[in-house]
Design an enzyme around this catalytic site. Structure first.
Site, PDB file in Angstrom:
ATOM      1  N   GLY A   1      44.197  34.230  38.709  1.00 20.38           N
ATOM      2  CA  GLY A   1      43.234  35.270  39.079  1.00 20.38           C
ATOM      3  C   GLY A   1      42.437  35.021  40.345  1.00 20.38           C
ATOM      4  N   SER A   2      43.003  34.242  41.291  1.00 24.29           N
ATOM      5  CA  SER A   2      42.230  34.025  42.519  1.00 24.29           C
ATOM      6  C   SER A   2      42.206  35.302  43.381  1.00 24.29           C
ATOM      7  CB  SER A   2      42.764  32.830  43.309  1.00 24.29           C
ATOM      8  OG  SER A   2      44.019  33.111  43.854  1.00 24.29           O
ATOM      9  N   ASN A   3      43.283  36.070  43.351  1.00 28.27           N
ATOM     10  CA  ASN A   3      43.259  37.352  44.084  1.00 28.27           C
ATOM     11  C   ASN A   3      42.301  38.332  43.414  1.00 28.27           C
ATOM     12  OD1 ASN A   3      45.141  37.612  46.503  1.00 28.27           O
ATOM     13  ND2 ASN A   3      46.412  36.499  45.025  1.00 28.27           N
TER      14      ASN A   3
ATOM     15  N   MET B   1      52.994  39.053  36.182  1.00 30.18           N
ATOM     16  CA  MET B   1      54.334  38.489  36.085  1.00 30.18           C
ATOM     17  C   MET B   1      55.250  39.303  35.164  1.00 30.18           C
ATOM     18  SD  MET B   1      54.041  36.091  38.181  1.00 30.18           S
ATOM     19  CE  MET B   1      55.479  35.067  37.950  1.00 30.18           C
TER      20      MET B   1
ATOM     21  N   ASN C   1      51.496  45.552  45.381  1.00 30.44           N
ATOM     22  CA  ASN C   1      51.683  44.174  44.938  1.00 30.44           C
ATOM     23  C   ASN C   1      51.426  43.246  46.108  1.00 30.44           C
ATOM     24  OD1 ASN C   1      52.650  41.971  43.251  1.00 30.44           O
ATOM     25  ND2 ASN C   1      54.552  42.030  44.432  1.00 30.44           N
TER      26      ASN C   1
ATOM     27  N   HIS D   1      52.530  39.498  47.622  1.00 27.68           N
ATOM     28  CA  HIS D   1      53.607  38.511  47.461  1.00 27.68           C
ATOM     29  C   HIS D   1      53.451  37.419  48.526  1.00 27.68           C
ATOM     30  CE1 HIS D   1      57.533  37.008  46.300  1.00 27.68           C
ATOM     31  NE2 HIS D   1      57.776  36.854  47.589  1.00 27.68           N
TER      32      HIS D   1
HETATM   33  C1  GRF Z   1      49.786  34.894  44.348  1.00 23.03           C
HETATM   34  O1  GRF Z   1      50.374  33.918  45.155  1.00 23.03           O
HETATM   35  C2  GRF Z   1      50.428  36.234  44.586  1.00 23.03           C
HETATM   36  O2  GRF Z   1      50.887  36.396  45.897  1.00 23.03           O
HETATM   37  C3  GRF Z   1      51.604  36.194  43.633  1.00 23.03           C
HETATM   38  O3  GRF Z   1      51.125  35.546  42.491  1.00 23.03           O
HETATM   39  C4  GRF Z   1      50.058  34.663  42.866  1.00 23.03           C
HETATM   40  C5  GRF Z   1      48.883  35.039  42.029  1.00 23.03           C
HETATM   41  O4  GRF Z   1      47.822  34.127  42.198  1.00 23.03           O
HETATM   42  N1  GRF Z   1      52.093  37.516  43.345  1.00 23.03           N
HETATM   43  P1  GRF Z   1      46.401  34.447  41.582  1.00 23.03           P
HETATM   44  O5  GRF Z   1      46.611  34.660  40.076  1.00 23.03           O
HETATM   45  O6  GRF Z   1      45.873  35.673  42.229  1.00 23.03           O
HETATM   46  O7  GRF Z   1      45.573  33.242  41.851  1.00 23.03           O
END
Ligand code: GRF
Length: 215
Positions: free
Chosen positions: A26-28, A104, A121, A123
């Protein structure tokens, strides 16, 4: 196509409502929470939905006091049935734009039809290079000198939808998958809120497979 908020609010108070789908760390998601708090993104988080109850992202959403739901796949359940419940939840929260932030699971026909060109999304590679899992490791194995991250519209393929925006990251000689991932992730945290802000401001146009960003 306009991305106006579907929730009835007085003019001037309408913000694009995001449904953020997560599965992991969940860092994004955290970057989006921070951007929204700091008014760096003309969008609000309507709901966070995780398919994993124990995902760190769930805790981050709860800590930020966001509407948070866990929607685990039931064993033997079809993607179609799972997405029926998912769409119901998204509609209940008046979601305008679905953001896959480390979600995922594959996206199926039903969800795509419920949110046409309204699912994005992030990536960790410069698509179309290195789609799928472990994109950073793929970049290292291919001896790429540059990689990066991509935000794209989701279609029925794997990381194959129309590209909205990308950010390059240099691959260093001594990079491991971890060090490269870390530098790419820092760029992801800038790119995703930026793209959402552009979408919220109606500056992202898509016609067929072609995306145009208005100044
Ligand atoms: C990120 O690297 C994103 O690009 C990919 O999955 C990862 C998710 O990381 N789709 P986070 O859960 O947001 O930390």
């Amino acid at each position: 196509m306009a991305f106006n908020s579907s929730k009835k609010l007085p003019p001037g108070q309408q913000k694009l409502r995001l449904g953020i789908l997560v599965s992991g760390r969940g860092s994004n998601l955290q970057a989006l929470i921070d951007a929204s708090k700091q008014n760096k993104m003309a969008a609000s988080i309507a709901v966070v939905i995780s398919n994993k109850a124990d995902a760190l992202a769930v805790k981050k959403a709860q800590d930020a006091i966001l509407p948070t739901r866990v929607l685990s796949a039931v064993k033997g359940e079809s993607l179609e049935d799972y997405e029926k419940k998912l769409i119901e939840l998204l509609k209940k929260h008046h979601v305008d734009l679905v953001v896959l932030a480390g979600f995922m699971r594959l996206v199926g026909k039903n969800l795509l039809e419920a949110y046409p060109n309204r699912i994005i999304n992030i990536h960790p590679s410069l698509l179309p290079k290195f789609p799928g899992l472990k994109a950073q490791k793929q970049a290292l194995e291919a001896k790429a000198t540059v990689s990066g991250c991509t935000v794209h519209f989701v279609d029925e393929g794997c990381d194959s939808g129309p590209i909205i925006m990308q950010k390059k990251v240099e691959v260093l000689k001594n990079d491991s998958a971890e060090t490269l991932s870390e530098r790419i992730l820092a760029e992801e945290h800038q790119l995703l809120p930026k793209v959402i802000d552009l979408i919220a401001k109606n500056k992202v146009k898509i016609k067929g497979n072609k995306v145009t960003i208005l100044d």
